[in-house]
Design a protein around this motif. Structure first.
Motif, PDB file in Angstrom:
ATOM      1  N   ASP A 164     -73.665 -33.608   3.926  1.00 42.34           N
ATOM      2  CA  ASP A 164     -72.422 -32.823   3.965  1.00 42.34           C
ATOM      3  C   ASP A 164     -71.970 -32.460   2.548  1.00 42.34           C
ATOM      4  O   ASP A 164     -71.432 -31.363   2.325  1.00 42.34           O
ATOM      5  CB  ASP A 164     -71.323 -33.604   4.684  1.00 42.34           C
ATOM      6  N   LEU A 165     -72.206 -33.377   1.601  1.00 45.59           N
ATOM      7  CA  LEU A 165     -71.861 -33.070   0.211  1.00 45.59           C
ATOM      8  C   LEU A 165     -72.715 -31.916  -0.309  1.00 45.59           C
ATOM      9  O   LEU A 165     -72.198 -31.007  -0.988  1.00 45.59           O
ATOM     10  CB  LEU A 165     -72.055 -34.306  -0.665  1.00 45.59           C
ATOM     11  N   GLN A 166     -74.010 -31.916  -0.008  1.00 45.37           N
ATOM     12  CA  GLN A 166     -74.871 -30.815  -0.419  1.00 45.37           C
ATOM     13  C   GLN A 166     -74.408 -29.492   0.192  1.00 45.37           C
ATOM     14  O   GLN A 166     -74.465 -28.440  -0.450  1.00 45.37           O
ATOM     15  CB  GLN A 166     -76.325 -31.109  -0.024  1.00 45.37           C
ATOM     16  N   THR A 167     -73.933 -29.561   1.434  1.00 44.42           N
ATOM     17  CA  THR A 167     -73.426 -28.343   2.087  1.00 44.42           C
ATOM     18  C   THR A 167     -72.203 -27.806   1.362  1.00 44.42           C
ATOM     19  O   THR A 167     -72.070 -26.594   1.140  1.00 44.42           O
ATOM     20  CB  THR A 167     -73.084 -28.641   3.556  1.00 44.42           C
ATOM     21  N   GLU A 168     -71.288 -28.703   0.980  1.00 43.39           N
ATOM     22  CA  GLU A 168     -70.081 -28.270   0.270  1.00 43.39           C
ATOM     23  C   GLU A 168     -70.423 -27.714  -1.110  1.00 43.39           C
ATOM     24  O   GLU A 168     -69.811 -26.736  -1.559  1.00 43.39           O
ATOM     25  CB  GLU A 168     -69.099 -29.445   0.131  1.00 43.39           C
ATOM     26  N   LEU A 169     -71.407 -28.331  -1.788  1.00 45.37           N
ATOM     27  CA  LEU A 169     -71.831 -27.797  -3.087  1.00 45.37           C
ATOM     28  C   LEU A 169     -72.438 -26.408  -2.929  1.00 45.37           C
ATOM     29  O   LEU A 169     -72.205 -25.516  -3.762  1.00 45.37           O
ATOM     30  CB  LEU A 169     -72.849 -28.751  -3.729  1.00 45.37           C
ATOM     31  N   LEU A 170     -73.218 -26.202  -1.862  1.00 45.00           N
ATOM     32  CA  LEU A 170     -73.791 -24.882  -1.609  1.00 45.00           C
ATOM     33  C   LEU A 170     -72.700 -23.858  -1.337  1.00 45.00           C
ATOM     34  O   LEU A 170     -72.756 -22.723  -1.829  1.00 45.00           O
ATOM     35  CB  LEU A 170     -74.757 -24.956  -0.428  1.00 45.00           C
ATOM     36  N   LYS A 171     -71.690 -24.251  -0.558  1.00 43.43           N
ATOM     37  CA  LYS A 171     -70.574 -23.337  -0.287  1.00 43.43           C
ATOM     38  C   LYS A 171     -69.867 -22.952  -1.582  1.00 43.43           C
ATOM     39  O   LYS A 171     -69.470 -21.790  -1.760  1.00 43.43           O
ATOM     40  CB  LYS A 171     -69.577 -24.000   0.676  1.00 43.43           C
ATOM     41  N   HIS A 172     -69.718 -23.911  -2.490  1.00 46.41           N
ATOM     42  CA  HIS A 172     -69.067 -23.608  -3.768  1.00 46.41           C
ATOM     43  C   HIS A 172     -69.917 -22.644  -4.592  1.00 46.41           C
ATOM     44  O   HIS A 172     -69.391 -21.706  -5.215  1.00 46.41           O
ATOM     45  CB  HIS A 172     -68.822 -24.902  -4.544  1.00 46.41           C
ATOM     46  N   ASP A 173     -71.236 -22.864  -4.616  1.00 46.26           N
ATOM     47  CA  ASP A 173     -72.123 -21.948  -5.345  1.00 46.26           C
ATOM     48  C   ASP A 173     -72.050 -20.542  -4.757  1.00 46.26           C
ATOM     49  O   ASP A 173     -72.054 -19.549  -5.488  1.00 46.26           O
ATOM     50  CB  ASP A 173     -73.562 -22.460  -5.286  1.00 46.26           C
ATOM     51  N   LEU A 174     -71.973 -20.448  -3.436  1.00 45.82           N
ATOM     52  CA  LEU A 174     -71.854 -19.137  -2.795  1.00 45.82           C
ATOM     53  C   LEU A 174     -70.530 -18.470  -3.147  1.00 45.82           C
ATOM     54  O   LEU A 174     -70.455 -17.242  -3.296  1.00 45.82           O
ATOM     55  CB  LEU A 174     -71.992 -19.280  -1.276  1.00 45.82           C
ATOM     56  N   ALA A 175     -69.479 -19.270  -3.283  1.00 47.47           N
ATOM     57  CA  ALA A 175     -68.179 -18.714  -3.672  1.00 47.47           C
ATOM     58  C   ALA A 175     -68.240 -18.132  -5.081  1.00 47.47           C
ATOM     59  O   ALA A 175     -67.637 -17.086  -5.360  1.00 47.47           O
ATOM     60  CB  ALA A 175     -67.099 -19.794  -3.587  1.00 47.47           C
ATOM     61  N   VAL A 176     -68.978 -18.806  -5.983  1.00 48.21           N
ATOM     62  CA  VAL A 176     -69.146 -18.283  -7.346  1.00 48.21           C
ATOM     63  C   VAL A 176     -69.918 -16.959  -7.309  1.00 48.21           C
ATOM     64  O   VAL A 176     -69.579 -16.002  -8.006  1.00 48.21           O
ATOM     65  CB  VAL A 176     -69.863 -19.314  -8.232  1.00 48.21           C
ATOM     66  N   LEU A 177     -70.963 -16.901  -6.480  1.00 42.21           N
ATOM     67  CA  LEU A 177     -71.720 -15.657  -6.341  1.00 42.21           C
ATOM     68  C   LEU A 177     -70.866 -14.548  -5.740  1.00 42.21           C
ATOM     69  O   LEU A 177     -71.016 -13.372  -6.090  1.00 42.21           O
ATOM     70  CB  LEU A 177     -72.955 -15.893  -5.473  1.00 42.21           C
ATOM     71  N   GLU A 178     -69.964 -14.909  -4.851  1.00 45.89           N
ATOM     72  CA  GLU A 178     -69.066 -13.923  -4.252  1.00 45.89           C
ATOM     73  C   GLU A 178     -68.159 -13.305  -5.311  1.00 45.89           C
ATOM     74  O   GLU A 178     -67.813 -12.116  -5.239  1.00 45.89           O
ATOM     75  CB  GLU A 178     -68.231 -14.572  -3.150  1.00 45.89           C
ATOM     76  N   VAL A 179     -67.777 -14.108  -6.310  1.00 47.41           N
ATOM     77  CA  VAL A 179     -66.986 -13.577  -7.425  1.00 47.41           C
ATOM     78  C   VAL A 179     -67.779 -12.500  -8.158  1.00 47.41           C
ATOM     79  O   VAL A 179     -67.257 -11.425  -8.483  1.00 47.41           O
ATOM     80  CB  VAL A 179     -66.577 -14.705  -8.391  1.00 47.41           C
ATOM     81  N   GLU A 180     -69.051 -12.786  -8.431  1.00 50.32           N
ATOM     82  CA  GLU A 180     -69.888 -11.801  -9.122  1.00 50.32           C
ATOM     83  C   GLU A 180     -70.047 -10.532  -8.292  1.00 50.32           C
ATOM     84  O   GLU A 180     -70.038  -9.417  -8.827  1.00 50.32           O
ATOM     85  CB  GLU A 180     -71.257 -12.412  -9.428  1.00 50.32           C
ATOM     86  N   ARG A 181     -70.198 -10.683  -6.980  1.00 55.15           N
ATOM     87  CA  ARG A 181     -70.324  -9.512  -6.113  1.00 55.15           C
ATOM     88  C   ARG A 181     -69.042  -8.683  -6.128  1.00 55.15           C
ATOM     89  O   ARG A 181     -69.078  -7.447  -6.201  1.00 55.15           O
ATOM     90  CB  ARG A 181     -70.647  -9.942  -4.684  1.00 55.15           C
ATOM     91  N   ALA A 182     -67.897  -9.364  -6.068  1.00 58.43           N
ATOM     92  CA  ALA A 182     -66.613  -8.654  -6.081  1.00 58.43           C
ATOM     93  C   ALA A 182     -66.408  -7.923  -7.405  1.00 58.43           C
ATOM     94  O   ALA A 182     -65.893  -6.800  -7.438  1.00 58.43           O
ATOM     95  CB  ALA A 182     -65.469  -9.635  -5.826  1.00 58.43           C
ATOM     96  N   ARG A 183     -66.828  -8.551  -8.502  1.00 55.67           N
ATOM     97  CA  ARG A 183     -66.720  -7.890  -9.806  1.00 55.67           C
ATOM     98  C   ARG A 183     -67.619  -6.661  -9.877  1.00 55.67           C
ATOM     99  O   ARG A 183     -67.242  -5.628 -10.440  1.00 55.67           O
ATOM    100  CB  ARG A 183     -67.086  -8.874 -10.918  1.00 55.67           C
ATOM    101  N   ALA A 184     -68.820  -6.788  -9.299  1.00 55.89           N
ATOM    102  CA  ALA A 184     -69.732  -5.649  -9.308  1.00 55.89           C
ATOM    103  C   ALA A 184     -69.167  -4.491  -8.494  1.00 55.89           C
ATOM    104  O   ALA A 184     -69.282  -3.319  -8.889  1.00 55.89           O
ATOM    105  CB  ALA A 184     -71.096  -6.074  -8.759  1.00 55.89           C
ATOM    106  N   GLN A 185     -68.551  -4.796  -7.352  1.00 60.69           N
ATOM    107  CA  GLN A 185     -67.946  -3.742  -6.539  1.00 60.69           C
ATOM    108  C   GLN A 185     -66.795  -3.073  -7.273  1.00 60.69           C
ATOM    109  O   GLN A 185     -66.611  -1.856  -7.194  1.00 60.69           O
ATOM    110  CB  GLN A 185     -67.463  -4.326  -5.214  1.00 60.69           C
ATOM    111  N   LEU A 186     -66.007  -3.876  -8.002  1.00 64.09           N
ATOM    112  CA  LEU A 186     -64.918  -3.316  -8.798  1.00 64.09           C
ATOM    113  C   LEU A 186     -65.474  -2.438  -9.912  1.00 64.09           C
ATOM    114  O   LEU A 186     -64.958  -1.345 -10.180  1.00 64.09           O
ATOM    115  CB  LEU A 186     -64.070  -4.454  -9.373  1.00 64.09           C
ATOM    116  N   ASP A 187     -66.544  -2.900 -10.549  1.00 60.64           N
ATOM    117  CA  ASP A 187     -67.108  -2.163 -11.676  1.00 60.64           C
ATOM    118  C   ASP A 187     -67.673  -0.811 -11.237  1.00 60.64           C
ATOM    119  O   ASP A 187     -67.703   0.136 -12.033  1.00 60.64           O
ATOM    120  CB  ASP A 187     -68.195  -3.001 -12.346  1.00 60.64           C
TER     121      ASP A 187
END
Length: 259
Positions: A121-144
């Motif tokens: 479950d801890l690995q799952t939460e860490l993966l979710k956090h990594d995906l959230a960081v990637l989502e930030v990059e995607r949102a920035r790219a869409q803004l750019d």
């Protein structure tokens, strides 16, 4: 500024008729649809590579980016799961310290299973956090994508749209031209083919009202002859710091022949 006339070897090619053109003439549009919110430059303005020259409406993209950043900053689920794993680890240690016969095998198995499930479950939460960081990059790219920047340093030749207009992916908002360097286009008789080399020095004389003679260098020699005229094309680069010389004018060029 005009340079001193160059001393060419005997038998230099020319003078030839030529035309001075911009190094680039590019129509600038948008990679996405939207309402043009602001236009930062007008016809004749100087632009630098990477500078923002227009923006589409970005209210939705800015909100999405703020949401993604908030989710990426939230480390509470990861820390909570770390605490659970630590609790399960301590339970397992205490269970292992008990003498055999005091704890049933079922109890030991249950504690071990809780510990293993907690780690997964801890690995799952860490993966979710990594995906959230990637989502930030995607949102920035869409803004750019909705922020339009100049791809090179040059001048605004045309402004084709104004704030408030709807931009499609095939819409041109500006035409930009790059004037440093300038390209000098000339045609040379096929008889000179073996006498002309890449990198050869040249001098370009401009017609009135600009006038003057300027140093240039051969950068392109066409490898396809024009049979009808018996010529081939040559391009020279003419440095133009500060965009001092205008493009679109006729000229004469003399090219140093290979020795």
């Amino acid at each position: 500024m005009a340079g001193a006339p160059q001393a060419f070897a005997q038998g230099a090619i020319g003078p030839l008729d030529c035309v001075i053109e911009p190094a680039q003439r590019v129509k600038i549009g948008s990679a996405t649809l939207g309402i043009l919110k602001s236009v930062a430059v007008k016809r004749g303005d100087v632009v630098e590579a990477g500078h923002i020259i227009a923006r589409l409406d970005t209210s939705v993209e800015e909100a999405n980016l703020a949401l993604a950043e908030a989710q990426a900053r939230n480390a509470a689920p990861v820390e909570a799961q770390r605490a659970r794993v630590e609790l399960y680890r301590r339970r397992l240690e205490r269970q292992n310290q008990l003498s055999k016969g005091v704890a049933t095998q079922d109890k030991v198995d249950q504690v071990e299973a809780d510990f293993e499930i907690g780690k997964r479950d801890l690995q799952t939460e860490l993966l979710k956090h990594d995906l959230a960081v990637l989502e930030v990059e995607r949102a920035r790219a869409q803004l750019d994508l909705r922020i339009i920047r100049s791809p090179f340093s040059g001048l605004v030749f045309e402004r084709l749209m104004s704030a408030g207009e709807f931009v499609r992916q095939d819409s041109a908002i500006f035409t930009l031209v790059q004037l440093d360097p300038l390209y000098v286009e000339a045609y040379v008789g096929v008889g000179e083919w073996n006498r002309l080399k890449l990198g050869a020095s040249a001098e370009v004389s401009l017609d009135a009202p600009i006038g003057g003679t300027y140093p240039a260098r051969v950068t392109v020699i066409d490898h396809v002859f024009d049979a009808a005229s018996g010529t081939f094309g040559v391009r020279l680069e003419l440095p133009n710091p500060g965009n001092a010389l205008p493009a679109g004018q006729r000229c004469k060029v003399k090219i140093g022949a290979a020795g």
